[in-house]
Design an enzyme around this catalytic site. Structure first.
Site, PDB file in Angstrom:
ATOM      1  N   GLY A  86     -72.158 -51.278 -38.444  1.00  0.00           N
ATOM      2  CA  GLY A  86     -70.795 -51.035 -38.411  1.00  0.00           C
ATOM      3  C   GLY A  86     -70.048 -50.775 -36.943  1.00  0.00           C
ATOM      4  O   GLY A  86     -68.997 -50.891 -36.480  1.00  0.00           O
ATOM      5  N   GLY A  87     -70.928 -50.336 -35.995  1.00  0.00           N
ATOM      6  CA  GLY A  87     -70.605 -50.188 -34.575  1.00  0.00           C
ATOM      7  C   GLY A  87     -69.489 -49.121 -34.396  1.00  0.00           C
ATOM      8  O   GLY A  87     -69.267 -48.090 -35.313  1.00  0.00           O
ATOM      9  N   LYS A 136     -57.923 -44.255 -38.539  1.00  0.00           N
ATOM     10  CA  LYS A 136     -56.920 -44.574 -39.422  1.00  0.00           C
ATOM     11  C   LYS A 136     -56.998 -43.679 -40.835  1.00  0.00           C
ATOM     12  O   LYS A 136     -55.669 -43.420 -41.254  1.00  0.00           O
ATOM     13  CB  LYS A 136     -56.980 -45.855 -39.910  1.00  0.00           C
ATOM     14  CG  LYS A 136     -56.344 -47.127 -38.821  1.00  0.00           C
ATOM     15  CD  LYS A 136     -56.821 -46.971 -37.380  1.00  0.00           C
ATOM     16  CE  LYS A 136     -56.264 -47.682 -36.376  1.00  0.00           C
ATOM     17  NZ  LYS A 136     -56.797 -47.366 -35.191  1.00  0.00           N
ATOM     18  N   GLY A 138     -53.966 -41.333 -20.452  1.00  0.00           N
ATOM     19  CA  GLY A 138     -53.888 -42.683 -20.981  1.00  0.00           C
ATOM     20  C   GLY A 138     -53.179 -42.763 -21.948  1.00  0.00           C
ATOM     21  O   GLY A 138     -53.264 -42.414 -23.084  1.00  0.00           O
ATOM     22  N   ILE A 153     -55.276 -46.073 -28.001  1.00  0.00           N
ATOM     23  CA  ILE A 153     -56.034 -44.993 -28.241  1.00  0.00           C
ATOM     24  C   ILE A 153     -55.337 -43.667 -28.018  1.00  0.00           C
ATOM     25  O   ILE A 153     -55.253 -42.776 -29.068  1.00  0.00           O
ATOM     26  CB  ILE A 153     -57.487 -45.000 -27.612  1.00  0.00           C
ATOM     27  CG1 ILE A 153     -58.397 -46.032 -28.144  1.00  0.00           C
ATOM     28  CG2 ILE A 153     -58.351 -43.617 -28.065  1.00  0.00           C
ATOM     29  CD1 ILE A 153     -59.726 -46.257 -27.135  1.00  0.00           C
ATOM     30  N   GLU A 190     -49.788 -41.313 -18.183  1.00  0.00           N
ATOM     31  CA  GLU A 190     -49.795 -42.676 -18.246  1.00  0.00           C
ATOM     32  C   GLU A 190     -49.569 -42.992 -16.591  1.00  0.00           C
ATOM     33  O   GLU A 190     -48.476 -42.767 -16.117  1.00  0.00           O
ATOM     34  CB  GLU A 190     -49.304 -43.386 -19.018  1.00  0.00           C
ATOM     35  CG  GLU A 190     -49.123 -45.019 -18.702  1.00  0.00           C
ATOM     36  CD  GLU A 190     -50.506 -45.513 -18.861  1.00  0.00           C
ATOM     37  OE1 GLU A 190     -50.858 -46.183 -17.819  1.00  0.00           O
ATOM     38  OE2 GLU A 190     -51.442 -45.141 -19.773  1.00  0.00           O
ATOM     39  N   HIS A 237     -36.825 -59.499 -52.002  1.00  0.00           N
ATOM     40  CA  HIS A 237     -36.058 -58.371 -51.937  1.00  0.00           C
ATOM     41  C   HIS A 237     -36.312 -57.335 -52.783  1.00  0.00           C
ATOM     42  O   HIS A 237     -36.423 -57.801 -54.255  1.00  0.00           O
ATOM     43  CB  HIS A 237     -34.494 -58.801 -51.886  1.00  0.00           C
ATOM     44  CG  HIS A 237     -33.684 -57.798 -51.584  1.00  0.00           C
ATOM     45  ND1 HIS A 237     -33.276 -57.076 -50.739  1.00  0.00           N
ATOM     46  CD2 HIS A 237     -32.789 -57.009 -52.951  1.00  0.00           C
ATOM     47  CE1 HIS A 237     -32.446 -56.194 -50.849  1.00  0.00           C
ATOM     48  NE2 HIS A 237     -32.066 -56.008 -52.189  1.00  0.00           N
TER      49      HIS A 237
END
Length: 470
Positions: free
Chosen positions: A38-39, A50, A178, A182, A201, A441
């Site tokens: 799954g890394g 999430k 940063g 992420i 940043e 709608h």
């Protein structure tokens, strides 16, 4: 006939997809993974992040429930949120393992390195080395966080994204170095849960790859979530002060400011994870670890492919998966190419932010004549129902043929809605074709059609302005 032997190196969203697709096409497939199937994405990236962001969203909605007539005494149990995150991650990882087994993919746990063009050595955790020969190799070793050369970066208060996912308590103050995807997602998470967050940043704006106009909307929402943003600023040092760290920052005006924090999240980007492969033994070309590939995902060495983050291109899980399918198909004798034009970028903030195709900034740089169609979500019923109507749909439309060149959404479920826009770009759809498609709608999605109508100066639910031409 002998089956084509395929070895996939890396079991993340690129590698396991490539392995399954190669097996579907009749290959004899071995998947080598040094740590977790799954890394990064499934274990310490997309999915756990999430899961916690959903906790933050539910928490915020519950706190504001009185606006909808729901009065509750809201309390956060972060340890339970962490447990739920772990359960979801395990379920998905186990699911991938089952899929690999169902497709008869052999999985070997170990660290792979090339010993030639058609052989690799796999070093297992017990120190044994196994040699594997194959007809085709697909490299999918992903990426790792970059740690900048800042004095004090090794302070105990400094964490990377993995560390940010493992916190058991909400810090009172956090500095995030940063302002990319992420950093902004973790700022949303911890800011919503009560942490005072500061983003530092270096560039002119956070999320520099996204539409500038919509990014400003996001910044205003972040400010409401205990998040302060300093752009065109850089961290010059970090000092361990025991329970806190002192982060010294050179601001855009040249002055220096010191921020105290319990945690400093380092999220300045990621770099390719290819050092252990010993690519030179296979003769595979790379640029400082970024493996060079063509549109078929093949390297300069016939039969060796590379996919996902290790190519140093768009470092997104869904790009790696798409790469994996292309590489597997070509490895098994089919003809397939990767086309990035329908690739969406998604940021899971609140509101969500998603983009596909050209931004206005890109269109200007490329001297493309374009019109803009915009529709504010305060005029969309479903958006008002779901939140306060903050957000916008923005379409970039070619002047001559009126084709959709880019789409940008900030608002509820933007990351789901962007698929319609990606499909439109892939099909070279025009605004007329979007307008001719009936949208349900009440939905947020009908605002996409309204943005197309606005480009034609015929929007129904907002006053029409003169079309904007670059």
């Amino acid at each position: 006939m002998d089956k084509t032997k395929v070895v996939v190196i890396g079991g993340g969203p690129g590698g396991y997809v490539a392995a399954i697709r190669a097996a579907q096409l009749g290959g004899e497939v071995v998947l080598v993974e040094k740590e977790h199937i799954g890394g990064t994405c499934l274990n310490i990236g997309c999915i756990p992040t999430k899961a916690l962001l959903h906790t933050a969203e539910v928490y915020e909605e519950a706190k504001n429930g009185s606006e909808c007539g729901v009065v509750t005494n809201v309390k956060l149990d972060f340890s339970k949120a962490q447990s739920r995150k772990n359960v979801i991650t395990k379920q998905l990882v186990d699911g991938v393992k089952s899929l690999l087994a169902a497709n008869k993919v052999k999985v070997i746990s170990g660290l792979a390195s090339f010993s030639g063009k058609d052989t690799i050595h796999v070093k297992t955790k017990d120190g044994k080395v196994e040699e594997l020969r194959a007809d085709r190799f697909i490299i999918a070793t992903g990426s790792v966080p970059v740690m900048p050369q800042v004095p004090g970066i090794d302070a105990k208060q400094c964490i990377d994204s993995t560390g940010a996912l493992e916190l058991q308590e909400i810090p009172k103050r956090m500095v995030i170095i940063g302002g990319g995807v992420i950093g902004v997602e973790f700022a949303t998470l911890y800011g919503t849960l009560g942490c005072q967050v500061t983003i530092i940043e270096m560039q002119k704006e956070i999320l520099p790859m996204m539409d500038g106009e919509l990014t400003k909307i996001l910044r205003s929402k972040l400010a409401q979530k205990n998040v302060n943003v300093y752009t065109e600023s850089k961290v010059t040092s970090i000092k361990d002060e025991g329970t806190e760290a002192k982060v010294t920052v050179e601001l855009s005006d040249g002055t220096k400011k010191v921020f105290s924090c319990e945690k400093a999240l380092i999220s300045v980007g990621r770099k390719t994870n290819t050092e252990a492969l010993v690519l030179e033994k296979a003769g595979v070309l790379n640029d400082r670890g970024r493996i060079t590939v063509n549109e078929q995902m093949e390297t300069n060495v016939k039969g060796i492919y590379a996919i996902g983050d290790c190519t140093g291109k768009s470092m997104l899980a869904h790009v790696a998966s798409a790469h994996g399918e292309v590489a597997a198909e070509n490895a098994l004798g089919h003809k397939s190419s990767f086309d990035i034009k329908t690739n969406p970028s998604c940021v899971y903030t609140n509101p969500e932010f998603a983009s596909v195709g050209l931004t206005e900034e890109m269109a200007k740089e490329q001297n493309i004549d374009y019109f803009v169609g915009k529709f504010p979500l305060f005029a969309n019923g479903k958006s008002l129902i779901m939140d306060d109507g903050t957000g916008m749909i923005k379409l970039i439309v070619g002047k001559e043929f009126k084709e959709i060149l880019g789409a940008h959404i900030i608002g509820p479920r933007a990351t789901d809605l962007i698929a319609e826009c990606a499909l439109a770009i892939g099909l070279e759809a025009t605004v007329d074709e979007v307008i001719a498609t009936i949208h349900a709608h009440p939905t947020v999605g009908e605002a996409i059609r309204e943005a197309a109508l606005a480009e034609e100066q015929r929007a129904i639910h907002i006053p029409n302005k003169k079309a904007v031409l670059s």
